[in-house]
Design a protein around this motif. Sequence first.
Motif, PDB file in Angstrom:
ATOM      1  N   TYR A 281       0.858  -1.189   0.000  1.00 50.82           N
ATOM      2  CA  TYR A 281       0.000   0.000   0.000  1.00 50.82           C
ATOM      3  C   TYR A 281       0.891   1.235   0.000  1.00 50.82           C
ATOM      4  N   ILE A 282       0.516   2.246  -0.774  1.00 57.22           N
ATOM      5  CA  ILE A 282       1.228   3.518  -0.802  1.00 57.22           C
ATOM      6  C   ILE A 282       0.361   4.561  -0.108  1.00 57.22           C
ATOM      7  N   LEU A 283       0.931   5.222   0.900  1.00 58.71           N
ATOM      8  CA  LEU A 283       0.182   6.176   1.718  1.00 58.71           C
ATOM      9  C   LEU A 283       0.818   7.558   1.631  1.00 58.71           C
ATOM     10  N   ASP A 284       0.003   8.586   1.857  1.00 56.07           N
ATOM     11  CA  ASP A 284       0.533   9.948   1.910  1.00 56.07           C
ATOM     12  C   ASP A 284       1.017  10.255   3.324  1.00 56.07           C
ATOM     13  N   LYS A 285       1.414  11.499   3.558  1.00 54.50           N
ATOM     14  CA  LYS A 285       1.967  11.873   4.860  1.00 54.50           C
ATOM     15  C   LYS A 285       0.959  11.723   5.993  1.00 54.50           C
ATOM     16  N   ASN A 286      -0.331  11.700   5.646  1.00 57.51           N
ATOM     17  CA  ASN A 286      -1.385  11.506   6.648  1.00 57.51           C
ATOM     18  C   ASN A 286      -1.807  10.045   6.749  1.00 57.51           C
ATOM     19  N   GLN A 287      -1.037   9.176   6.107  1.00 58.59           N
ATOM     20  CA  GLN A 287      -1.260   7.729   6.100  1.00 58.59           C
ATOM     21  C   GLN A 287      -2.568   7.341   5.417  1.00 58.59           C
ATOM     22  N   LYS A 288      -2.948   8.115   4.395  1.00 59.01           N
ATOM     23  CA  LYS A 288      -4.121   7.812   3.577  1.00 59.01           C
ATOM     24  C   LYS A 288      -3.641   7.238   2.242  1.00 59.01           C
ATOM     25  N   GLN A 289      -4.357   6.258   1.722  1.00 60.45           N
ATOM     26  CA  GLN A 289      -3.990   5.672   0.444  1.00 60.45           C
ATOM     27  C   GLN A 289      -4.087   6.713  -0.669  1.00 60.45           C
ATOM     28  N   ILE A 290      -3.124   6.691  -1.577  1.00 59.65           N
ATOM     29  CA  ILE A 290      -3.124   7.629  -2.689  1.00 59.65           C
ATOM     30  C   ILE A 290      -3.562   6.904  -3.964  1.00 59.65           C
ATOM     31  N   SER A 291      -3.820   7.658  -5.005  1.00 64.37           N
ATOM     32  CA  SER A 291      -4.135   7.065  -6.302  1.00 64.37           C
ATOM     33  C   SER A 291      -2.841   6.569  -6.935  1.00 64.37           C
ATOM     34  N   VAL A 292      -2.871   5.367  -7.501  1.00 63.33           N
ATOM     35  CA  VAL A 292      -1.683   4.807  -8.124  1.00 63.33           C
ATOM     36  C   VAL A 292      -1.863   4.811  -9.636  1.00 63.33           C
ATOM     37  N   SER A 293      -0.750   4.863 -10.372  1.00 60.95           N
ATOM     38  CA  SER A 293      -0.816   4.956 -11.829  1.00 60.95           C
ATOM     39  C   SER A 293      -0.793   3.595 -12.508  1.00 60.95           C
ATOM     40  N   SER A 294      -0.390   2.574 -11.766  1.00 58.60           N
ATOM     41  CA  SER A 294      -0.356   1.224 -12.325  1.00 58.60           C
ATOM     42  C   SER A 294      -0.426   0.225 -11.188  1.00 58.60           C
ATOM     43  N   GLY A 295      -0.978  -0.963 -11.486  1.00 59.77           N
ATOM     44  CA  GLY A 295      -1.181  -1.938 -10.432  1.00 59.77           C
ATOM     45  C   GLY A 295      -2.361  -1.527  -9.584  1.00 59.77           C
ATOM     46  N   ALA A 296      -2.413  -2.045  -8.359  1.00 60.16           N
ATOM     47  CA  ALA A 296      -3.517  -1.711  -7.454  1.00 60.16           C
ATOM     48  C   ALA A 296      -3.030  -1.783  -6.019  1.00 60.16           C
ATOM     49  N   GLN A 297      -3.589  -0.924  -5.193  1.00 56.48           N
ATOM     50  CA  GLN A 297      -3.270  -0.959  -3.771  1.00 56.48           C
ATOM     51  C   GLN A 297      -3.600  -2.353  -3.217  1.00 56.48           C
ATOM     52  N   GLY A 298      -2.703  -2.870  -2.384  1.00 59.23           N
ATOM     53  CA  GLY A 298      -2.943  -4.174  -1.770  1.00 59.23           C
ATOM     54  C   GLY A 298      -2.481  -5.352  -2.608  1.00 59.23           C
ATOM     55  N   THR A 299      -1.759  -5.092  -3.715  1.00 51.55           N
ATOM     56  CA  THR A 299      -1.193  -6.165  -4.526  1.00 51.55           C
ATOM     57  C   THR A 299       0.324  -6.177  -4.359  1.00 51.55           C
ATOM     58  N   ASN A 300       1.005  -7.050  -5.102  1.00 60.40           N
ATOM     59  CA  ASN A 300       2.451  -7.163  -4.941  1.00 60.40           C
ATOM     60  C   ASN A 300       3.246  -6.263  -5.878  1.00 60.40           C
ATOM     61  N   LYS A 301       2.550  -5.396  -6.649  1.00 64.13           N
ATOM     62  CA  LYS A 301       3.247  -4.441  -7.511  1.00 64.13           C
ATOM     63  C   LYS A 301       2.419  -3.180  -7.655  1.00 64.13           C
ATOM     64  N   VAL A 302       3.012  -2.056  -7.261  1.00 70.18           N
ATOM     65  CA  VAL A 302       2.295  -0.781  -7.285  1.00 70.18           C
ATOM     66  C   VAL A 302       3.216   0.294  -7.859  1.00 70.18           C
ATOM     67  N   THR A 303       2.699   1.078  -8.811  1.00 65.80           N
ATOM     68  CA  THR A 303       3.436   2.202  -9.377  1.00 65.80           C
ATOM     69  C   THR A 303       2.694   3.497  -9.053  1.00 65.80           C
ATOM     70  N   PHE A 304       3.447   4.523  -8.653  1.00 65.10           N
ATOM     71  CA  PHE A 304       2.796   5.790  -8.311  1.00 65.10           C
ATOM     72  C   PHE A 304       3.696   6.967  -8.667  1.00 65.10           C
ATOM     73  N   GLN A 305       3.068   8.109  -8.850  1.00 65.34           N
ATOM     74  CA  GLN A 305       3.769   9.356  -9.147  1.00 65.34           C
ATOM     75  C   GLN A 305       4.056  10.079  -7.833  1.00 65.34           C
TER      76      GLN A 305
END
Length: 327
Positions: A281-305
Amino acid sequence: MNGKIILKPLTLIVALLFIISIGGAYATWYYSRGVCDDVYEVLPLDVFPWSGAEILPEEDQVGKNHRSLIEIILNGTIKENNGKTTYLGLNYQQSYLNSEIESRSEGSWWATSDTLGSMDFWEKSDIDKYFNTSNENISFVIYFPDGVSDTYYLYTTDVKLNNGDSANIAIGENIYPIYQTVLKKNSQGVWEATETKMGYAKSAWYDNRITGSLLKYPSFDPSTWKEETLGTTANNAIWSYMGQNTTAYVDSADTDVYYKLKPSQSTTYTVYSSNENAKIYILDKNQKQISVSSGAQGTNKVTFQASANTVYYIKMSGSTSIPFSIS
């Protein structure tokens, strides 16, 4: 954790009888540049474990054999091409390490120091020739705050400290994990490892007694080392970096481990684990999930800007062992 040690009763009995018969023993290893030569009089390190040795990383991780490095620090020698034997380890009175520690402790007209590290520019060519491919991805610092004594502290880490001349972990931030192994001279005058603990230390420029601030190389300050497990919450998340390739270990598949990133410029990150059970999972400074550009939150591969100078958290779970990379 990893690197567990199992002693067979017969092996232990034979080892104990051996000790009683000769009054002390330690291994002797011979290394050449990048190649391990013949070994003799060897008692495997797992026959004589010391307190905490089991927390060191698995020995089958390429270039990350901490126990092999500890053995070289204690007893290492190499055979030169001309047949001459050169001594490195503390268990040889006139060895390279003993000479360096004495020289740095007593000082000279230009400087004194209480450390010797693998990142030392002036000494690097001498240091490198003693280490082979089993530990080439480990950085170490030997710390001797009391000068020439019967106790030294060896700090080892397989966190990559530098990207060129730049520090992967910003100066002043925590580098984790760093393993502290206490080296002591026993009653027979033989140096041995007595205890290993896991913790962290502050990223710092290496204290080079000759080049001073003229040449800077990323390292850590051993005097700041503290025993603690990091990554248990976002508040003590482990600093990470682009290009990191490591393994996160946790107590259970339901336990979360936290890493954090702070890019100096806007960039794209991909966090990937070869363990298909990993949940990233990718989180912001407030520990909230952010939008990812590829893959999906909670999987084994996540891409984000990622935006420049912004903190992001990587939260992972799903297995007790999660190998992952950041690219």
